[in-house]
Design an enzyme around this catalytic site. Structure first.
Site, PDB file in Angstrom:
ATOM      1  N   ARG A 280       0.820  -1.218   0.000  1.00 55.37           N
ATOM      2  CA  ARG A 280       0.000   0.000   0.000  1.00 55.37           C
ATOM      3  C   ARG A 280       0.852   1.264   0.000  1.00 55.37           C
ATOM      4  NH1 ARG A 280      -3.007  -1.523   5.328  1.00 55.37           N
ATOM      5  NH2 ARG A 280      -0.796  -1.876   5.683  1.00 55.37           N
TER       6      ARG A 280
ATOM      7  N   LYS B 186       5.423 -18.836   6.306  1.00 61.21           N
ATOM      8  CA  LYS B 186       5.052 -19.344   7.624  1.00 61.21           C
ATOM      9  C   LYS B 186       4.531 -18.193   8.464  1.00 61.21           C
ATOM     10  CE  LYS B 186       8.246 -19.553  11.449  1.00 61.21           C
ATOM     11  NZ  LYS B 186       9.346 -20.068  12.174  1.00 61.21           N
TER      12      LYS B 186
ATOM     13  N   ASP C  54       9.208 -23.725   3.944  1.00 62.03           N
ATOM     14  CA  ASP C  54       9.921 -23.949   5.204  1.00 62.03           C
ATOM     15  C   ASP C  54      11.385 -23.797   4.830  1.00 62.03           C
ATOM     16  OD1 ASP C  54      11.383 -24.943   7.319  1.00 62.03           O
ATOM     17  OD2 ASP C  54       9.774 -26.270   7.958  1.00 62.03           O
ATOM     18  N   HIS C  55      11.964 -22.656   5.199  1.00 64.10           N
ATOM     19  CA  HIS C  55      13.288 -22.344   4.631  1.00 64.10           C
ATOM     20  C   HIS C  55      14.368 -23.318   5.105  1.00 64.10           C
ATOM     21  CE1 HIS C  55      13.587 -20.008   8.378  1.00 64.10           C
ATOM     22  NE2 HIS C  55      14.873 -20.211   8.265  1.00 64.10           N
TER      23      HIS C  55
ATOM     24  N   LYS D  26      18.088 -25.378   2.826  1.00 60.35           N
ATOM     25  CA  LYS D  26      19.515 -25.286   3.184  1.00 60.35           C
ATOM     26  C   LYS D  26      20.325 -26.321   2.409  1.00 60.35           C
ATOM     27  CE  LYS D  26      18.906 -23.187   7.693  1.00 60.35           C
ATOM     28  NZ  LYS D  26      19.786 -22.021   7.562  1.00 60.35           N
TER      29      LYS D  26
ATOM     30  N   GLU E 162      19.051 -20.929  19.372  1.00 55.36           N
ATOM     31  CA  GLU E 162      19.222 -19.526  18.962  1.00 55.36           C
ATOM     32  C   GLU E 162      19.790 -18.753  20.140  1.00 55.36           C
ATOM     33  OE1 GLU E 162      15.880 -17.848  16.364  1.00 55.36           O
ATOM     34  OE2 GLU E 162      14.883 -19.378  17.545  1.00 55.36           O
TER      35      GLU E 162
ATOM     36  N   ASP F  52       6.220 -22.486  16.837  1.00 54.23           N
ATOM     37  CA  ASP F  52       7.090 -21.687  15.989  1.00 54.23           C
ATOM     38  C   ASP F  52       8.205 -22.522  15.351  1.00 54.23           C
ATOM     39  OD1 ASP F  52       7.749 -19.046  15.003  1.00 54.23           O
ATOM     40  OD2 ASP F  52       9.546 -19.125  16.249  1.00 54.23           O
TER      41      ASP F  52
ATOM     42  N   HIS G 128       9.787 -26.624  11.362  1.00 49.73           N
ATOM     43  CA  HIS G 128      11.195 -26.849  11.009  1.00 49.73           C
ATOM     44  C   HIS G 128      11.751 -28.183  11.537  1.00 49.73           C
ATOM     45  CE1 HIS G 128      10.973 -22.793   9.706  1.00 49.73           C
ATOM     46  NE2 HIS G 128      11.076 -22.247  10.897  1.00 49.73           N
TER      47      HIS G 128
ATOM     48  N   LYS H 247      15.336 -20.212  22.588  1.00 48.45           N
ATOM     49  CA  LYS H 247      15.893 -18.872  22.396  1.00 48.45           C
ATOM     50  C   LYS H 247      16.799 -18.534  23.581  1.00 48.45           C
ATOM     51  CE  LYS H 247      12.398 -17.041  19.395  1.00 48.45           C
ATOM     52  NZ  LYS H 247      13.321 -16.942  18.273  1.00 48.45           N
TER      53      LYS H 247
HETATM   54  P1  NAP Z   1       6.120  -6.843   7.671  1.00 46.18           P
HETATM   55  O1  NAP Z   1       7.502  -6.284   7.759  1.00 46.18           O
HETATM   56  O2  NAP Z   1       5.111  -6.431   8.687  1.00 46.18           O
HETATM   57  O3  NAP Z   1       5.589  -6.478   6.208  1.00 46.18           O
HETATM   58  C1  NAP Z   1       4.263  -6.678   5.831  1.00 46.18           C
HETATM   59  C2  NAP Z   1       4.105  -6.254   4.377  1.00 46.18           C
HETATM   60  O4  NAP Z   1       2.742  -6.449   4.024  1.00 46.18           O
HETATM   61  C3  NAP Z   1       4.457  -4.817   4.108  1.00 46.18           C
HETATM   62  O5  NAP Z   1       5.107  -4.716   2.862  1.00 46.18           O
HETATM   63  C4  NAP Z   1       3.087  -4.154   4.043  1.00 46.18           C
HETATM   64  O6  NAP Z   1       3.175  -3.028   3.221  1.00 46.18           O
HETATM   65  C5  NAP Z   1       2.288  -5.265   3.386  1.00 46.18           C
HETATM   66  N1  NAP Z   1       0.847  -5.134   3.629  1.00 46.18           N
HETATM   67  C6  NAP Z   1       0.202  -5.091   4.816  1.00 46.18           C
HETATM   68  N2  NAP Z   1      -1.136  -4.964   4.626  1.00 46.18           N
HETATM   69  C7  NAP Z   1      -1.324  -4.922   3.275  1.00 46.18           C
HETATM   70  C8  NAP Z   1      -2.454  -4.801   2.450  1.00 46.18           C
HETATM   71  N3  NAP Z   1      -3.696  -4.675   2.958  1.00 46.18           N
HETATM   72  N4  NAP Z   1      -2.285  -4.812   1.127  1.00 46.18           N
HETATM   73  C9  NAP Z   1      -1.056  -4.918   0.572  1.00 46.18           C
HETATM   74  N5  NAP Z   1       0.062  -5.034   1.310  1.00 46.18           N
HETATM   75  C10 NAP Z   1      -0.073  -5.036   2.647  1.00 46.18           C
HETATM   76  O7  NAP Z   1       6.131  -8.436   7.669  1.00 46.18           O
HETATM   77  P2  NAP Z   1       7.331  -9.411   7.249  1.00 46.18           P
HETATM   78  O8  NAP Z   1       8.240  -9.573   8.404  1.00 46.18           O
HETATM   79  O9  NAP Z   1       7.889  -8.967   5.963  1.00 46.18           O
HETATM   80  O10 NAP Z   1       6.557 -10.807   7.104  1.00 46.18           O
HETATM   81  C11 NAP Z   1       5.782 -11.128   5.980  1.00 46.18           C
HETATM   82  C12 NAP Z   1       5.316 -12.586   6.108  1.00 46.18           C
HETATM   83  O11 NAP Z   1       6.474 -13.415   6.151  1.00 46.18           O
HETATM   84  C13 NAP Z   1       4.541 -12.893   7.382  1.00 46.18           C
HETATM   85  O12 NAP Z   1       3.605 -13.898   7.108  1.00 46.18           O
HETATM   86  C14 NAP Z   1       5.614 -13.448   8.329  1.00 46.18           C
HETATM   87  O13 NAP Z   1       5.063 -14.308   9.289  1.00 46.18           O
HETATM   88  C15 NAP Z   1       6.477 -14.195   7.336  1.00 46.18           C
HETATM   89  N6  NAP Z   1       7.875 -14.392   7.779  1.00 46.18           N
HETATM   90  C16 NAP Z   1       8.706 -13.311   7.965  1.00 46.18           C
HETATM   91  C17 NAP Z   1      10.024 -13.519   8.338  1.00 46.18           C
HETATM   92  C18 NAP Z   1      11.006 -12.375   8.508  1.00 46.18           C
HETATM   93  O14 NAP Z   1      12.203 -12.617   8.670  1.00 46.18           O
HETATM   94  N7  NAP Z   1      10.559 -11.123   8.465  1.00 46.18           N
HETATM   95  C19 NAP Z   1      10.487 -14.832   8.534  1.00 46.18           C
HETATM   96  C20 NAP Z   1       9.607 -15.911   8.325  1.00 46.18           C
HETATM   97  C21 NAP Z   1       8.310 -15.663   7.939  1.00 46.18           C
HETATM   98  P3  NAP Z   1       2.202  -1.748   3.346  1.00 46.18           P
HETATM   99  O15 NAP Z   1       2.003  -1.475   4.794  1.00 46.18           O
HETATM  100  O16 NAP Z   1       2.954  -0.683   2.594  1.00 46.18           O
HETATM  101  O17 NAP Z   1       0.954  -2.131   2.636  1.00 46.18           O
END
Ligand code: NAP
Length: 489
Positions: A51, A148, A177-178, A182, A216, A235, A240, A331
């Site tokens: 957005r 995930k 599942d990353h 690996k 971790e 988690d 994993h 952790k």
């Molecule tokens: P995040 O930093 O909170 O990012 C969320 C993203 O979703 C942002 O780009 C946000 O952009 C977008 N978004 C939110 N509402 C939206 C909407 N209504 N329409 C379009 N875009 C929208 O989350 P994240 O850490 O990247 O995680 C993303 C997913 O990956 C989650 O399911 C999380 O559980 C999973 N995950 C993340 C990690 C990690 O290392 N971060 C690891 C494993 C899994 P806007 O606000 O600009 O719309």
């Protein structure tokens, strides 16, 4: 030997959540490395959808910053960054309304692979799937990648599967599942199924036990509100560690193809017995430093969530009868360290007598840090002084022999994204696997809740509560060292 990089087909990859943490930290740096390796054709396109009101230059600046932060300077020559940025577009789109979707549909090309990465909160998965169909973005061969967590229990995972399958065939759904991406995890399958040496020993007659540790050193910092609703069981174990266990315990699939491998993994999950309370140790880190304890970092002062868990599991089939699988993850442990160890039995009779001690072969598969596989074998300690036995590692990673360092190998995310483009689901979880894993997990968590069980405490920087060591000690075994496993069996 120089390794060959085989380019994938040209693609349009749409990252929903293109301004998020995962995109910044993993997806763009990974894609950039594949681009530099020559695997990503230059006529491919990556569209970051979110957005946030950014124009093309603003978004490219966001990606440039992500690369600066997560790719070392020596690995991002300016020319390459510039060419890579040429493949990137931004689209202002709301997953929860119809805004931006017609523009997306207009951008997508025919004749290239089409993939949609759902890098957003799981609550948006359903609406994304539905709108992809409604706005004509989903082609018959397109793929969706789902992050995930995949549900928080059996019911929610089923519901998620139902919603996704309403719009996409199972063969189009890639659940990440990353850990499965690996290098060493795949090498484990190569070592196990590509050699005649190991398979004859890979069962209860020769294996004493198996250990899987994912430790971790970081805490829940900044993720407290998410983590406190999940805990280590949801988690880490349900996905994993369960996936790693499956790869160790499964029967040889008839072919290295997605459904053959996943059928065998599913049979393992079905055969894991439910552990009794005495087979489970839950812990939560505490510290004398204010703000450092788990309970300081989550909102619910009355939380019962565990930040550590150790399990003793049994797999009820012929191959593994009587062989315990010990799993632990947590952790704020002593070090960041993930390892799977197959600990073999001692020789049936020691011709060297008791004084030289009992020695065991161990196959240690290290996932982090320093991915690699070592087989510990017993040899005579060199030099004078008579017969002395010592256990030494044989490095089975062969990074040097293959003419490339592990650092050149693709990291898990980039490998998995390339698999999505290739249309290879082998390293992704199938819907029935995920549901079966929840079906096993749910009653255990329910039991804790009914008994209002509190996790035991452990000091930060240690290896979990005392009960975790006792779990193995009571069986006459011990956990392998967390930070010293390269040098000792
Ligand atoms: P995040 O930093 O909170 O990012 C969320 C993203 O979703 C942002 O780009 C946000 O952009 C977008 N978004 C939110 N509402 C939206 C909407 N209504 N329409 C379009 N875009 C929208 O989350 P994240 O850490 O990247 O995680 C993303 C997913 O990956 C989650 O399911 C999380 O559980 C999973 N995950 C993340 C990690 C990690 O290392 N971060 C690891 C494993 C899994 P806007 O606000 O600009 O719309």
């Amino acid at each position: 030997m120089v390794s060959r990089v085989i380019p994938v087909e040209a693609f349009d990859l749409v990252i929903f959540g293109g301004t998020g943490d995962l995109a910044r930290r993993r997806i763009f740096p990974g894609l950039f490395r594949r681009f530099r390796a020559g695997q990503m054709p230059p006529n491919s396109r990556i569209v970051g959808a979110a957005r946030r009101q950014l124009d093309r230059d603003g978004y490219r600046a966001f990606v440039t910053e992500a690369l600066s932060e997560f790719v070392p300077e020596s690995a991002r020559p300016e020319d390459d960054v510039r060419t890579f940025l040429g493949c990137i577009e931004h689209l202002i789109l709301d997953a929860a309304s119809d805004s931006g979707w017609d523009a997306l549909s207009g951008m997508l090309r025919d004749g290239v692979v089409r993939a949609f990465y759902f890098s957003v909160a799981p609550s948006l998965f359903g609406t994304l799937a539905e709108r992809l169909r409604k706005h004509g973005c989903a082609s018959p061969a397109c793929r969706i990648v789902v992050e995930k967590p995949f549900g928080r229990d059996l019911e929610s995972a089923r519901e998620l599967n139902r919603i996704l399958r309403n719009h996409f065939d199972e063969s189009q759904i890639y659940r990440i599942d990353h850990y499965l991406g690996k290098e060493t995890v795949q090498n484990l399958m190569a070592v196990r199924f590509g050699n005649v040496l190991f398979e004859p020993l890979w069962h209860a007659q020769f294996v004493d036990h198996v250990q899987i540790t994912v430790a971790e050193s970081v805490g829940v910092d900044g993720r407290g509100s998410y983590y406190d609703k999940a805990g280590a069981m949801r988690d880490m174990i349900q996905n994993h560690l369960m996936q790693l266990l499956c790869l160790i315990a499964m029967e040889p699939p008839s072919r290295f193809d997605p459904d053959a491998v996943r059928d065998e993994k599913l049979k393992v999950i079905r055969a894991i017995e439910r552990p009794a309370p005495r087979d489970i140790v839950r812990g939560r880190y505490v510290s004398a430093v204010p703000g450092e304890s788990y309970l300081d970092q989550v909102e619910n002062a009355d939380s019962r969530t565990e930040s550590f868990i150790a399990l003793r599991l049994r797999i009820s089939n012929w191959r593994w009868a009587g062989v315990p699988f010990y799993l632990r993850t947590g952790k704020r442990m002593a070090a960041r360290h993930s390892e799977i160890s197959i600990v073999f039995k001692t020789a049936p009779h020691s011709i060297f007598g008791q004084t030289l001690g009992q020695h065991r072969n161990v196959l240690a598969i290290r996932l982090q840090p320093n991915e690699g596989i070592n087989l510990f074998v017993t040899i005579k300690e060199p030099g004078p002084g008579g017969m002395r036995l010592v256990d030494v590692p044989l490095d089975m990673t062969f990074a040097e022999a293959l003419g490339r360092g592990v650092e050149d190998a693709p990291a898990a995310y980039e490998r998995l994204i390339m698999d999505v483009i290739r249309g290879n689901q082998t390293l992704f979880m199938r819907g029935d696997e995920v549901e079966q894993a929840w079906a096993w997990t749910d009653p255990i968590i329910k039991d804790w809740r009914e008994r209002d069980e509190h996790p035991d405490s452990y000091q930060v920087g240690t290896n979990g509560p005392e009960g975790a060591a006792a779990l193995l000690h009571g069986d006459g075994r011990k956990w392998r060292d967390i930070d010293d496993t390269q040098d000792s069996a």
